[in-house]
Design a protein around this motif. Structure first.
Motif, PDB file in Angstrom:
ATOM      1  N   GLU A 169       0.862  -1.182   0.000  1.00 21.85           N
ATOM      2  CA  GLU A 169       0.000   0.000   0.000  1.00 21.85           C
ATOM      3  C   GLU A 169       0.899   1.233   0.000  1.00 21.85           C
ATOM      4  OE1 GLU A 169      -2.592   0.057   3.355  1.00 21.85           O
ATOM      5  OE2 GLU A 169      -4.149  -1.087   2.333  1.00 21.85           O
ATOM      6  N   TYR A 170       0.433   2.309  -0.616  1.00 21.14           N
ATOM      7  CA  TYR A 170       1.263   3.523  -0.685  1.00 21.14           C
ATOM      8  C   TYR A 170       1.470   4.084   0.726  1.00 21.14           C
ATOM      9  CZ  TYR A 170       3.237   7.851  -2.379  1.00 21.14           C
ATOM     10  OH  TYR A 170       4.096   8.889  -2.636  1.00 21.14           O
ATOM     11  N   ASP A 171       2.729   4.305   1.094  1.00 25.62           N
ATOM     12  CA  ASP A 171       3.035   4.834   2.424  1.00 25.62           C
ATOM     13  C   ASP A 171       4.124   5.892   2.257  1.00 25.62           C
ATOM     14  OD1 ASP A 171       4.398   5.250   4.886  1.00 25.62           O
ATOM     15  OD2 ASP A 171       3.550   3.389   5.676  1.00 25.62           O
ATOM     16  N   ARG A 172       3.763   7.153   2.535  1.00 22.98           N
ATOM     17  CA  ARG A 172       4.699   8.265   2.285  1.00 22.98           C
ATOM     18  C   ARG A 172       6.034   8.086   2.993  1.00 22.98           C
ATOM     19  NH1 ARG A 172       2.370  14.256   1.372  1.00 22.98           N
ATOM     20  NH2 ARG A 172       4.553  14.718   1.671  1.00 22.98           N
ATOM     21  N   THR A 173       5.973   7.587   4.233  1.00 24.18           N
ATOM     22  CA  THR A 173       7.218   7.444   5.008  1.00 24.18           C
ATOM     23  C   THR A 173       8.170   6.466   4.322  1.00 24.18           C
ATOM     24  OG1 THR A 173       5.709   7.579   6.875  1.00 24.18           O
ATOM     25  CG2 THR A 173       8.029   7.169   7.379  1.00 24.18           C
ATOM     26  N   ILE A 174       7.613   5.310   3.897  1.00 17.59           N
ATOM     27  CA  ILE A 174       8.464   4.284   3.259  1.00 17.59           C
ATOM     28  C   ILE A 174       9.013   4.807   1.931  1.00 17.59           C
ATOM     29  CG2 ILE A 174       8.485   1.967   2.223  1.00 17.59           C
ATOM     30  CD1 ILE A 174       6.421   1.133   4.316  1.00 17.59           C
ATOM     31  N   VAL A 175       8.111   5.493   1.155  1.00 14.35           N
ATOM     32  CA  VAL A 175       8.532   6.011  -0.153  1.00 14.35           C
ATOM     33  C   VAL A 175       9.655   7.039   0.022  1.00 14.35           C
ATOM     34  CG1 VAL A 175       7.776   7.360  -2.157  1.00 14.35           C
ATOM     35  CG2 VAL A 175       6.354   5.484  -1.314  1.00 14.35           C
ATOM     36  N   ALA A 176       9.474   7.965   0.978  1.00 16.36           N
ATOM     37  CA  ALA A 176      10.490   9.002   1.221  1.00 16.36           C
ATOM     38  C   ALA A 176      11.812   8.351   1.627  1.00 16.36           C
ATOM     39  CB  ALA A 176      10.012   9.946   2.322  1.00 16.36           C
ATOM     40  N   GLU A 177      11.710   7.329   2.478  1.00 14.20           N
ATOM     41  CA  GLU A 177      12.891   6.607   2.955  1.00 14.20           C
ATOM     42  C   GLU A 177      13.641   5.964   1.776  1.00 14.20           C
ATOM     43  OE1 GLU A 177      15.355   6.289   5.526  1.00 14.20           O
ATOM     44  OE2 GLU A 177      13.456   7.158   6.213  1.00 14.20           O
TER      45      GLU A 177
ATOM     46  N   CYS B 240       2.322  16.283  -8.286  1.00 17.45           N
ATOM     47  CA  CYS B 240       2.990  15.103  -7.725  1.00 17.45           C
ATOM     48  C   CYS B 240       4.479  15.415  -7.499  1.00 17.45           C
ATOM     49  CB  CYS B 240       2.815  13.925  -8.674  1.00 17.45           C
ATOM     50  SG  CYS B 240       3.695  12.468  -8.130  1.00 17.45           S
ATOM     51  N   ALA B 241       5.106  16.109  -8.491  1.00 11.56           N
ATOM     52  CA  ALA B 241       6.520  16.470  -8.364  1.00 11.56           C
ATOM     53  C   ALA B 241       6.720  17.374  -7.141  1.00 11.56           C
ATOM     54  CB  ALA B 241       6.996  17.165  -9.637  1.00 11.56           C
ATOM     55  N   GLY B 242       5.729  18.294  -6.918  1.00 12.56           N
ATOM     56  CA  GLY B 242       5.799  19.186  -5.750  1.00 12.56           C
ATOM     57  C   GLY B 242       5.758  18.387  -4.452  1.00 12.56           C
ATOM     58  N   MET B 243       4.876  17.370  -4.429  1.00  8.99           N
ATOM     59  CA  MET B 243       4.736  16.539  -3.225  1.00  8.99           C
ATOM     60  C   MET B 243       6.038  15.754  -2.954  1.00  8.99           C
ATOM     61  SD  MET B 243       2.282  13.264  -2.714  1.00  8.99           S
ATOM     62  CE  MET B 243       3.417  12.229  -3.618  1.00  8.99           C
ATOM     63  N   VAL B 244       6.648  15.252  -4.029  1.00 10.92           N
ATOM     64  CA  VAL B 244       7.915  14.520  -3.865  1.00 10.92           C
ATOM     65  C   VAL B 244       8.985  15.470  -3.322  1.00 10.92           C
ATOM     66  CG1 VAL B 244       9.752  13.249  -5.066  1.00 10.92           C
ATOM     67  CG2 VAL B 244       7.371  12.835  -5.681  1.00 10.92           C
TER      68      VAL B 244
ATOM     69  N   CYS C 220      20.164   5.012 -12.434  1.00  9.46           N
ATOM     70  CA  CYS C 220      18.815   4.993 -11.846  1.00  9.46           C
ATOM     71  C   CYS C 220      18.547   3.589 -11.335  1.00  9.46           C
ATOM     72  CB  CYS C 220      17.765   5.322 -12.909  1.00  9.46           C
ATOM     73  SG  CYS C 220      17.484   7.076 -13.089  1.00  9.46           S
ATOM     74  N   ASN C 221      18.525   3.437 -10.000  1.00  7.22           N
ATOM     75  CA  ASN C 221      18.353   2.083  -9.479  1.00  7.22           C
ATOM     76  C   ASN C 221      17.263   1.936  -8.421  1.00  7.22           C
ATOM     77  OD1 ASN C 221      20.137   0.316 -10.957  1.00  7.22           O
ATOM     78  ND2 ASN C 221      21.760   1.649 -10.214  1.00  7.22           N
ATOM     79  N   THR C 222      16.398   2.954  -8.325  1.00  9.41           N
ATOM     80  CA  THR C 222      15.203   2.788  -7.500  1.00  9.41           C
ATOM     81  C   THR C 222      14.015   3.253  -8.329  1.00  9.41           C
ATOM     82  OG1 THR C 222      16.282   2.966  -5.353  1.00  9.41           O
ATOM     83  CG2 THR C 222      13.975   3.602  -5.425  1.00  9.41           C
ATOM     84  N   LEU C 223      12.954   2.436  -8.305  1.00  4.76           N
ATOM     85  CA  LEU C 223      11.753   2.744  -9.085  1.00  4.76           C
ATOM     86  C   LEU C 223      10.558   2.704  -8.145  1.00  4.76           C
ATOM     87  CD1 LEU C 223      10.001   2.717 -11.805  1.00  4.76           C
ATOM     88  CD2 LEU C 223      10.150   0.242 -11.663  1.00  4.76           C
ATOM     89  N   ILE C 224       9.741   3.761  -8.194  1.00  7.41           N
ATOM     90  CA  ILE C 224       8.519   3.781  -7.378  1.00  7.41           C
ATOM     91  C   ILE C 224       7.345   3.956  -8.327  1.00  7.41           C
ATOM     92  CG2 ILE C 224       7.217   5.111  -5.675  1.00  7.41           C
ATOM     93  CD1 ILE C 224      10.310   5.760  -4.692  1.00  7.41           C
ATOM     94  N   ILE C 225       6.367   3.068  -8.252  1.00 16.18           N
ATOM     95  CA  ILE C 225       5.203   3.174  -9.145  1.00 16.18           C
ATOM     96  C   ILE C 225       3.944   3.381  -8.311  1.00 16.18           C
ATOM     97  CG2 ILE C 225       3.803   1.975 -10.881  1.00 16.18           C
ATOM     98  CD1 ILE C 225       6.168   0.452 -11.794  1.00 16.18           C
ATOM     99  N   GLU C 226       3.203   4.443  -8.638  1.00 14.37           N
ATOM    100  CA  GLU C 226       1.896   4.655  -8.000  1.00 14.37           C
ATOM    101  C   GLU C 226       0.841   3.870  -8.781  1.00 14.37           C
ATOM    102  OE1 GLU C 226       0.770   8.724  -7.998  1.00 14.37           O
ATOM    103  OE2 GLU C 226       2.343   9.367  -6.641  1.00 14.37           O
TER     104      GLU C 226
END
Length: 666
Positions: free
Chosen positions: A310-318, A343-347, A398-404
């Motif tokens: 599930e999408y979790d901001r803390t894990i994604v930011a980490e 979305c870019a602003g939120m990141v 580029c070695n980390t990928l996050i997909i919403e």
């Protein structure tokens, strides 16, 4: 898919006792609530239904109807036509006059040793096959298949270099401006130590630069050109073209493909495809099409660590911070153009100080190429983008990928996108997220669990078997064959195609043991105490049903003994029946049954000569019935094993083609 009855739904294994013997049967449900019990000795008649698209919408066949026989006939005819067409095409190419390139020069060997990585065995084999083709006096037409990132480009560059060393020009055709640009840069880097002049024809070049390249091609001063379908324009003229390399042919339209065929007659062609082709299809097609496949990943590669959550901001930011801390870059996939800036602003808020940029399909080629260039130069930390990266550029850092919202994407697409990371020796991470509290549909859940499961290499081959490869097979066989593959399922289609190709090449078809059914009183099953789990038992049943020779039987028995201990009598019975079906099919017998103390062998090819041999071998035991359904009956005395007597009868009859001198029918 049952070869003779069509598509049904597997509902489990059932053990039944018939005439005092115990056997396992696979229970298959058909339309209108009909059920078919298939003895495990006939498991080779069954294959799992795999076809393009979701298998939830598959229509089950009617038992006893004529529909399935019609479908099979239709597919057979289509496969035969295609095999014929391909063989004619192949023969035509062999007669065409091409250029025979000289053998490898010292410069070629020097060029190949400058490759900075260790080649895989598959890469070396593919390169050798291609160069050998180039040395022949007719035009090459070879397909190079392999998963994302297995090193097809290097193999293609070796062919390009060989072409240039042979004094000819080479053209490399890519589906997008971006890929053309990347190939061009890769080419410059690989060939910088040699006197090779390269050109690029795409919108990334000014009109003046393009004009110079066109003049160079015409005069022969440009050795190699990379471009999009701009290369197919009428103003592109070559002085002496020797090789055309097409990257991802399946992404060019029909019109472009036709143009390609017309524009480059008599020139060597190498086509690269990123949809891996299943080994079975490869074997069928390699009889009529030159194919090379690369399966092993480069030596330094590590599997991609994949998380589905599930999408979790803390894990994604980490995850983003962790990647940036080791000097890497991140792809953040948000597949909606209207909200991509938000979305870019939120990141940006999640990871303060990170350099963030966006990329999507509504940007112009110029804007996009600028973004890619910055990404390659390390000026961007996080690229927030749409699925546009699916066919993007190779960014090794580029070695980390996050997909919403990964649950909204197809399996093949998720797999392709994941292939964008992990393209170096570094450990890569992929996070496939879906919205919190969202109830996943059954299909989405299956898809995500499949992607999580298949993280190891070569698994592209397994996962793709479901989706990607079948589409790859579709592009290899052409659109019309796609529907036929859907109608009978992939495995049966390949079997039919294999036979069609063998017949078109004038080869003699071996009798198919699946055409012979045996049902006699022999205990034939695998007890649970021997192999406990159902999946393991089915796997063993499949292996046994596939036995064709004594060596196969020995291999299967050795493996079973090795894994599970000594083989029980009921399992040995299974192996025996599998072997007997092979010799029965060769003897022209299509069905063997048992009525009390007699074995009944049905055949359309009984002749006097063969019956005499059988009678001599088993005196006083054989009766012949030449009714509408001719058969031979062999008596079994009490205390004798039916299987032993059956083997003797089949040995006496011998294969159909050997003893047909006395052809009068009985």
């Amino acid at each position: 898919v049952h070869q003779n009855h069509g598509i049904g739904m597997y509902t489990g294994i059932q053990r039944l006792e018939v005439q005092g013997v115990v056997k396992d049967y696979l229970k298959i449900s058909y339309d209108k609530g009909d059920t078919l019990y298939v003895p495990v000795t006939q498991l080779d008649l069954l294959s799992r239904y795999t076809a393009p698209g979701d298998s939830d919408k598959v229509k089950l066949a009617k038992l006893g109807g004529t529909e399935w026989a019609k479908t099979r006939r239709r597919v057979k005819t289509a496969a035969a036509e295609m095999a014929q067409e391909l063989i004619e095409l192949y023969a035509k190419r062999r007669q065409a006059k091409g250029f025979a390139f000289p053998e490898d020069s010292d410069w070629q060997r020097d060029f190949e040793t400058r490759f900075e990585y260790d080649e895989t065995g598959d890469q070396l084999t593919a390169a050798a096959e291609i160069k050998k083709d180039m040395e022949k006096p007719w035009p090459m037409d070879r397909l190079l298949c392999g998963d994302v990132g297995v090193g097809k480009t290097e193999v293609a560059l070796r062919a390009a270099f060989k072409c240039i060393m042979g004094g000819k020009q080479c053209a490399i055709l890519a589906p997008t401006t971006l890929l053309a640009w990347q190939h061009y840069n890769g080419l410059l880097a690989r060939m910088e130590a040699f006197p090779v002049k390269a050109g690029l024809l795409s919108r990334f070049r000014t009109p003046t630069q393009q004009k110079n390249t066109l003049r160079g091609l015409k005069e022969g001063t440009v050795d190699v050109v990379v471009g999009t379908h701009r290369l197919l324009s009428d103003d592109v003229k070559f002085k002496d073209l020797g090789l055309v390399i097409i990257d991802e042919e399946q992404r060019f339209g029909v019109k472009h493909k036709e143009k390609l065929k017309e524009a480059f007659i008599g020139v060597d062609m190498l086509t690269l495809s990123a949809t891996p082709i299943p080994r079975t299809l490869n074997m069928a097609m390699s009889g009529i099409r030159d194919m090379s496949t690369i399966e092993e990943p480069p030596v330094e590669r590590q599997p991609i660590e994949t998380y589905v959550m599930e999408y979790d901001r803390t894990i994604v930011a980490e995850a983003i911070k962790k990647e940036l801390a080791r000097g890497g870059q991140v792809y953040y996939l948000h597949n909606r153009v209207d909200s991509i800036d938000a979305c870019a602003g939120m990141v940006g808020q999640m990871v303060p100080g990170a350099r963030i940029a966006t990329a999507h399909g509504k940007m112009t080629e110029e804007q996009l190429s600028k973004v890619w260039q910055q990404l390659l130069d390390g000026e961007i930390d996080v690229l927030v983008c749409t699925t546009l990266i699916e066919t993007g550029v190779d960014v090794r850092n580029c070695n980390t990928l996050i997909i919403e919202d990964s649950d909204k994407m197809g399996l093949a697409q998720l797999y392709q996108i994941r292939g964008r990371v992990g393209r170096s020796g570094r450990k890569a991470y992929a996070y496939f997220t879906f919205q919190r509290d969202r109830v996943l549909t059954d299909v989405a859940a299956k898809r995500l669990s499949a992607i999580r499961e298949f993280t190891s290499f070569g698994s592209g081959f397994r996962i793709a078997m479901r989706d990607l490869q079948i589409r790859g097979a579709g592009s290899l066989l052409g659109q019309s064959q796609h529907g036929h593959m859907e109608a009978v399922g992939y495995d049966l289609y390949v079997k039919i195609l294999n036979n069609a190709i063998a017949m078109a090449k004038g080869e003699e078809l071996q009798p198919d043991k699946s055409e012979c059914l045996i049902d006699i009183t022999v205990d034939a099953y695998i007890p649970e105490r021997y192999i406990a789990e159902a999946a393991g038992r089915i796997e063993a049943y499949k292996r046994i049903a596939a036995i064709e020779t004594e060596e196969d039987a020995q291999d299967v028995l050795d493996e079973l003994i090795d894994r599970y201990g000594d083989v029980p009598a009921s399992v040995a019975g299974l192996v025996d029946i599998s072997l007997v079906r092979v010799s029965a099919a060769r003897a022209g017998i299509y069905e063997i049954g048992q009525k009390r103390d007699a074995l009944i062998l049905y055949s359309d090819t009984l002749n006097a000569q063969r019956i005499k041999l059988a009678v001599a071998a088993l005196p006083g035991r054989i009766t012949v019935n030449s009714s509408a359904k001719p058969y031979l009956a062999v008596r079994v005395a009490s205390g004798e094993k039916p299987l032993d007597i059956l083997k003797q009868a089949l040995n006496a009859l011998g294969p159909v083609q050997e003893n047909t001198s006395g052809t009068e029918k009985v």
